[in-house]
Design a protein around this motif. Structure first.
Motif, PDB file in Angstrom:
ATOM      1  N   PHE A  16       2.018   1.993  -3.354  1.00 16.78           N
ATOM      2  CA  PHE A  16       0.811   2.366  -4.176  1.00 16.78           C
ATOM      3  C   PHE A  16       0.795   3.902  -3.751  1.00 16.78           C
ATOM      4  N   LEU A  17       0.858   4.406  -2.508  1.00 17.76           N
ATOM      5  CA  LEU A  17       0.520   5.797  -2.205  1.00 17.76           C
ATOM      6  C   LEU A  17       1.946   6.611  -2.735  1.00 17.76           C
ATOM      7  N   PHE A  66       0.617  -1.207   0.048  1.00 26.26           N
ATOM      8  CA  PHE A  66       0.085  -0.096  -0.167  1.00 26.26           C
ATOM      9  C   PHE A  66       0.839   1.383  -0.037  1.00 26.26           C
ATOM     10  N   THR A  67       1.957   1.266   0.764  1.00 21.99           N
ATOM     11  CA  THR A  67       2.867   2.243   0.840  1.00 21.99           C
ATOM     12  C   THR A  67       3.531   2.565  -0.517  1.00 21.99           C
TER      13      THR A  67
END
Ligand code: HEM
Lengths: 260, 324
Positions: free
Chosen positions: B285-286, B282-283
């Protein structure tokens, strides 16, 4: 004569000092504030009193009487979901203000926005608040999503509330996007042109969707009206319904997640 | 004292600390000394020193004896009053329940009241009023109180087993540490709301929303940029085919992928150290989205070509007013 004056003063003073407590016991006051309200006479700051404040209040639709201790700490949610909702309310208020002065037509839209700065009291402030509030809301919703992810707060039983959240994110972006066109200046026109060109690449349905959204193959005055109705009526209506379900699910899924 | 506790503990089979605690409580409740209670449990003679201090040596036996004298002569009202005092219940309520009980058991009201008051059952009334009860009540009534005090050294109750509370209670929810919404949560929300209002007001006073020239279909600005939250996608469009950058990535990864996260990530852990992979993804992706967005916003100039904001200026019209 002098005695009368003193007596009168006494009476005035007495009625002024007792007025607040009399008012709080009046039928009108008690009809406004339900039993348990801290504004009613006889409220006591006890666990029972504190419970009644929420239980007998419209807030009970949003909040339970008690919440997990860690959920209250600002560092857990950073209040991001709540702030997204609050910004939505601010946007509704400022948006209604702007609607009084705006006509969604090719001929009038730009001039109406210009006039906000020159001939409407607080026009510039309201427009600025609406614009920056909208950008901030996109930001807070995005950050809220990130905080939910990092807490693993989407795990059972909260999976579906995450899905509802993704719909809320999409609706937030669409609200912002449709609003972007309304000033009808070069920035609005071409940003929306670029944005909707991207959407038109979607296979199979791309052209149809873009035709419906733009009310034609290209942006025109008809698009302006379409985006306006989507922006001030349709999308807010839909997002409010999704928010209601979202908040309801937060409670039904056992309140705020955690602690970690 | 320690010796007595140890003896009592040995006799009862309870831990010494528990024996001491409960002896103290019982002594207080019965108005005797701890030693007397302990001695009773241990089955030894009450120590003489303690006996002298205690109100009646062996109070269990002494108290009823004291009360025995008046009991026989007591009227119904007196009995009710005595029972009320003993139980701490209002006399009226007590009378009602004694009557009901007497009726149900077929004994005299006096007998029930006397039992409640802890005095010997009066001889009068009992046999006469309740023939059914006479066999059991009458012989006992003459000699001893209904609840005869346990003889020295005899335990009247014992521990059968220790049961963990969860084994006999149906625990539906684990207790959690909670606070009242009012005022704790409401106050925090109010502060957040005020801070946000202040921030938004200040922002709106110092930066004006952009307004360029009126829309003109015949004049395409260069560069033409989408709203900032789509600039990451526009940036992608300059690397990939529009079918991929405009559709596949935002639609499939952006929306469907995002929505499917809870169904893909089956790991039940919420502690960060136990879900390193998910956090990493997720990191990633962010960071990717932020990097693309920043490049699209600040590092793209005319023709959407790469520029440096510090040499060619910033082409980001949303913040036009502030940048000037
Ligand atoms: C208009 C947009 C949104 C609003 C107004 C909103 C509002 C809220 C509020 C007030 C809460 C309570 C806890 C908190 O403040 O953090 C919450 C929780 C939650 N939200 Fe949202 N939200 C929005 C968008 C989203 C998005 C985009 C997602 C994810 C994709 C999401 C997923 C969740 C989940 C899973 C919870 C439960 C979190 C927990 O129990 O810790 N929401 N939301």
């Amino acid at each position: 004569m002098a005695d009368d004056k003193v007596g009168l003063l006494e009476r005035v003073r007495e009625s002024v000092t007792t007025a607040p407590s009399k008012m709080r016991k009046s039928q009108f006051w008690e009809s406004v504030f339900r039993p348990g309200s801290p504004f009613r006479a006889g409220y006591t700051d006890s666990p029972r009193g504190r419970s009644y404040v929420i239980m007998n209040n419209v807030l009970y639709h949003l909040h339970p009487v008690k919440v997990k201790r860690h959920g209250v700490r600002l560092s857990y949610t950073l209040c991001l979901g709540g702030l997204s909702f609050f910004l939505f309310i601010v946007l509704t208020i400022t948006g209604i203000f702007l609607m009084f002065y705006y006509t969604p037509s090719e001929e009038r839209a730009y001039a109406d926005i210009e006039a906000l700065a020159t001939s409407v009291t607080f026009g510039t402030l309201m427009r600025n608040m609406h614009r920056w509030g909208a950008h901030l809301m996109v930001l807070t919703v995005f950050l809220h999503m990130s905080r939910v992810f990092y807490h693993g707060a989407y795990k059972p039983p909260r999976e579906f509330n995450w899905v509802i959240g993704v719909v809320l994110l999409l609706l937030t972006l669409l609200l912002s996007f449709t609003g972007y066109l309304l000033p009808w200046d070069q920035l609005a026109l071409w940003a929306i042109t670029v944005g909707s060109n991207m959407g038109a690449f979607a296979p199979v349905i791309g052209n149809q969707v873009s035709y419906v959204l733009l009310a034609g193959v290209q942006i025109s005055g008809a698009t302006l009206l379409r985006f306006y109705v989507l922006h001030v009526l349709f999308l807010p209506f839909v997002i409010v319904i999704f928010m209601a379900v979202h908040f309801w699910r937060v409670r039904k899924d056992g309140g705020i997640s955690g602690p970690l | 004292m320690e010796e007595l506790i140890a003896q009592a503990a040995a006799a009862t089979g309870y831990p010494a600390s528990m024996v001491e605690r409960s002896a103290a409580a019982r002594a207080k409740a019965e108005g005797t000394t701890i030693e007397a209670v302990l001695a009773g449990w241990a089955g030894v003679e009450v120590p003489t020193a303690a006996a002298a201090g205690a109100p009646g040596g062996a109070p269990d036996a002494a108290a009823p004896a004291q009360a025995a004298a008046p009991a026989g002569a007591m009227s119904l009202e007196d009995l009710a009053a005595a029972a009320a005092e003993e139980s701490g219940m209002p006399a009226k309520l007590l009378m009602r329940s004694a009557t009901a009980k007497a009726k149900a058991q077929g004994v005299a009201v006096e007998a029930v009241l006397a039992e409640m008051a802890g005095v010997p059952v009066p001889t009068i009334g009992a046999p006469a009023a309740a023939p059914a009860a006479s066999t059991s009540a009458a012989p006992a009534a003459a000699a001893a109180p209904v609840m005869a005090p346990a003889p020295e050294g005899v335990r009247t109750q014992r521990l059968l087993t220790v049961v963990k509370s969860k084994a006999i209670q149906q625990v539906k929810t684990e207790p959690v540490d909670k606070v009242n919404t009012w005022p704790h949560l409401v106050a925090a929300e109010f502060v957040a709301l005020m801070a946000m209002t202040a921030f938004l007001l200040v922002l709106s006073v110092i930066i004006n929303a952009p307004l360029l020239e009126a829309a003109n279909f015949n004049l395409t600005p260069n560069p033409s940029k989408a709203p900032w939250y789509f600039l990451g996608l526009q940036e992608l469009l300059s690397y990939f085919d529009p079918q991929i950058a405009g559709v596949l990535i935002p639609g499939l990864i952006g929306l469907v992928g995002l929505g499917a996260i809870p169904y893909i990530d089956r790991n039940p852990a919420t502690r960060p150290s136990e879900r390193k992979f998910a956090i990493m993804m997720f990191t990633f992706f962010l960071m990717g989205a932020a990097t693309l967005g920043i490049i699209g916003s600040f590092f793209r100039g005319p023709g959407f070509n790469f520029t440096y904001p510090w040499t060619d200026g910033v082409f980001f019209d949303d913040l036009l007013d502030w940048l000037e």
